[in-house]
Design a protein around this motif. Structure first.
Motif, PDB file in Angstrom:
ATOM      1  N   THR A   1       5.288  10.016 -26.722  1.00 10.85           N
ATOM      2  CA  THR A   1       6.183  10.835 -26.448  1.00 10.85           C
ATOM      3  C   THR A   1       6.637  11.687 -27.791  1.00 10.85           C
ATOM      4  N   GLU A   2       7.468  12.571 -27.735  1.00 10.93           N
ATOM      5  CA  GLU A   2       7.808  13.170 -29.017  1.00 10.93           C
ATOM      6  C   GLU A   2       8.682  12.077 -29.671  1.00 10.93           C
ATOM      7  N   GLU A   3       9.449  11.148 -29.188  1.00 12.50           N
ATOM      8  CA  GLU A   3      10.151  10.455 -29.824  1.00 12.50           C
ATOM      9  C   GLU A   3       9.691   9.025 -30.407  1.00 12.50           C
ATOM     10  N   GLY A   4       8.306   8.669 -29.546  1.00 11.23           N
ATOM     11  CA  GLY A   4       7.837   7.387 -29.786  1.00 11.23           C
ATOM     12  C   GLY A   4       6.890   7.071 -28.961  1.00 11.23           C
TER      13      GLY A   4
ATOM     14  N   THR B   1       2.866  14.900 -25.507  1.00  7.21           N
ATOM     15  CA  THR B   1       3.095  15.810 -26.554  1.00  7.21           C
ATOM     16  C   THR B   1       2.203  16.746 -26.240  1.00  7.21           C
TER      17      THR B   1
ATOM     18  N   GLU C   1      11.667   4.437 -22.616  1.00 13.51           N
ATOM     19  CA  GLU C   1      11.271   5.244 -23.792  1.00 13.51           C
ATOM     20  C   GLU C   1      11.807   4.276 -24.958  1.00 13.51           C
TER      21      GLU C   1
ATOM     22  N   SER D   1      11.593   4.216 -29.209  1.00 15.54           N
ATOM     23  CA  SER D   1      11.316   5.036 -30.478  1.00 15.54           C
ATOM     24  C   SER D   1      10.216   4.251 -31.233  1.00 15.54           C
TER      25      SER D   1
END
Lengths: 382, 45
Positions: free
Chosen positions: A177-180, A368, B20, B22
């Motif tokens: 993902t964009e964040e991780g 992404t 999600e 990080s």
């Protein structure tokens, strides 16, 4: 003994085992398969009558059919890695040709060695529904399970076992993902969590009736012997459903020997799967029943010793490679401990990184939209 | 391109269940990047 270890450069397990084997007076040979084709070449010769020979050379490796090996620890051979500047129109076919060449090599390399695990068995053994079926037939308790993309079957299962169903993916499910990263862990699900039917049927999943847990076991199966670690997953609120969510904070300790009927079931299962090594996951219920969840045919084990140094996974695994089938699961009288060789192994990995092709982490599942080679351009948020 | 309702909902059930994390969460949780992890590292190919 001479032990061949196909793997990748950053593999701490392979390097630590290699260091330990050397200290025990044996000769490990690491084969970094991603070096092919840019830093390794290989030839397979076939003559009339079926006589054959093979060779792999380059990047500190020179092996052929006359290279004797007693053991092949088929650790984690990665795919051949092609260079970035290869024309994208050629990449798919070049990759496929290189993959096929490697597949052919595994058919020819060290046919008389003790393979951990026999490479023909690995793929089928890793199919989760098959594992559960065979485990049940071997006498091990298994959770009530539905593998399905049928919305009606799924809703019926969730309704019949309301409040007691967990979802697991067929295999490791992760997205960049964009964040991780986004990862799927074992998750409680109910009818209210289900999407529309046309979405639900797009991806088959594993639904299981939840098993009450007193604690969990990670069990190394080693040619008929065992090393058991008790995971106190129910003592951490994040680890109750899936201990990987609190992996770094998980309490663990050496486990008790398995009950004879469980050990016997494991041996029968491994024989049916054609495996000599695996990492079992068991739930132990408050009543003491050992419920089989899965067996990973090339699971990680050094994290157990890193968490509790009395769980001697490194030494026991090396002794298993040396003794083969019929191994009793015991460490050597003077065991090699992971903590004692860790820094040496990490230093050798750093040296290897200067010479060999690094493992490329390439996620096909990518939110992404920046995946290479046009792979899996999943819907982007714009 | 404007996000449409249909695009927003066309994710698998599996994806909707994903957590999600990080890069820092991942490192903290699994020690990814060459150190010991429980499953061999996420972002596996």
């Amino acid at each position: 003994m001479r032990i061949l270890i196909p793997t990748y450069v950053e593999d701490i397990h392979a390097r630590a085992v290699a260091v330990a084997l050397e200290k025990k007076g044996h000769e490990p040979v690491l084969w970094f398969t991603a070096d092919f084709p840019t830093r390794q070449t290989s030839s397979i010769r076939i003559a009339p009558g079926g006589e054959s020979g093979w060779r792999v050379s380059g990047s500190q490796l020179d092996l052929d059919e006359d290279s004797p090996f007693d053991v092949v620890w088929f650790r984690r051979p990665t795919r051949p890695e092609l260079p970035d500047d290869l024309h994208p129109g050629d990449r798919y076919l070049a990759q496929r040709a290189c993959d096929s060449h490697h597949s052919a090599l595994w058919e020819l390399v060290a046919p008389d060695a003790f393979w951990v695990n026999p490479h023909h068995a690995r793929g089928r053994a890793s199919i989760k529904p098959r594992q559960l079926v065979e485990a049940g037939r071997a006498g091990l308790p298994v959770p009530l399970t539905l593998c399905s993309n049928d919305p009606d079957d799924i809703r019926r299962f969730l309704t019949e076992h309301e409040g007691e169903v967990v979802y697991k993916p067929f295999s490791s499910a992760q997205w960049r993902t964009e964040e991780g990263t986004a990862l799927v862990f074992t998750t409680s699900v109910g009818v209210e969590d289900l999407p529309e039917d046309d979405i639900l049927r797009l991806s088959s999943g594993i639904f299981q009736r939840r098993v009450p847990k007193a604690y969990e076991l990670r069990v190394l199966y080693l040619g008929g012997g065992f090393l058991t670690a008790k995971l106190r997953s129910q003592e951490h609120p994040d680890a109750e459903l899936d201990w990987k969510l609190a992996f770094r904070e998980l309490g663990l300790e050496p486990g008790d020997p398995l009950p004879p009927e469980v050990a016997d079931g494991c041996r029968k299962l491994m024989n049916r799967l054609g495996l000599v090594f695996g990492c079992f996951d068991f739930v132990v219920t408050p009543e003491g029943e050992h419920v089989f969840l899965e067996v990973n045919e090339m699971g990680q084990f050094l994290w157990l010793e890193e968490t509790d140094p009395e769980v001697l996974t490194l030494d026991v695994f090396c002794e298993f490679l040396i003794h083969g089938n019929g191994f009793d699961g015991r460490p050597a009288d003077r065991p090699v401990r992971f903590g004692e060789i860790r820094e040496e192994a990490l230093a050798q990995i750093e040296e290897d990184r200067r010479v060999h092709v690094a493992r490329i982490f390439r996620q096909a599942a990518d939110d992404t939209g920046r995946s290479r080679d046009g792979v899996a351009r999943i819907a982007t948020p714009v | 391109m404007k996000k449409t309702h249909r695009q927003e909902t066309r994710r698998t059930f599996e994806r909707r269940l994903a957590r999600e994390l990080s890069a820092e969460d991942l490192e903290k949780a699994f020690g990814a990047g060459g150190t010991i992890s429980c499953c061999g590292g996420c972002a596996d190919d």
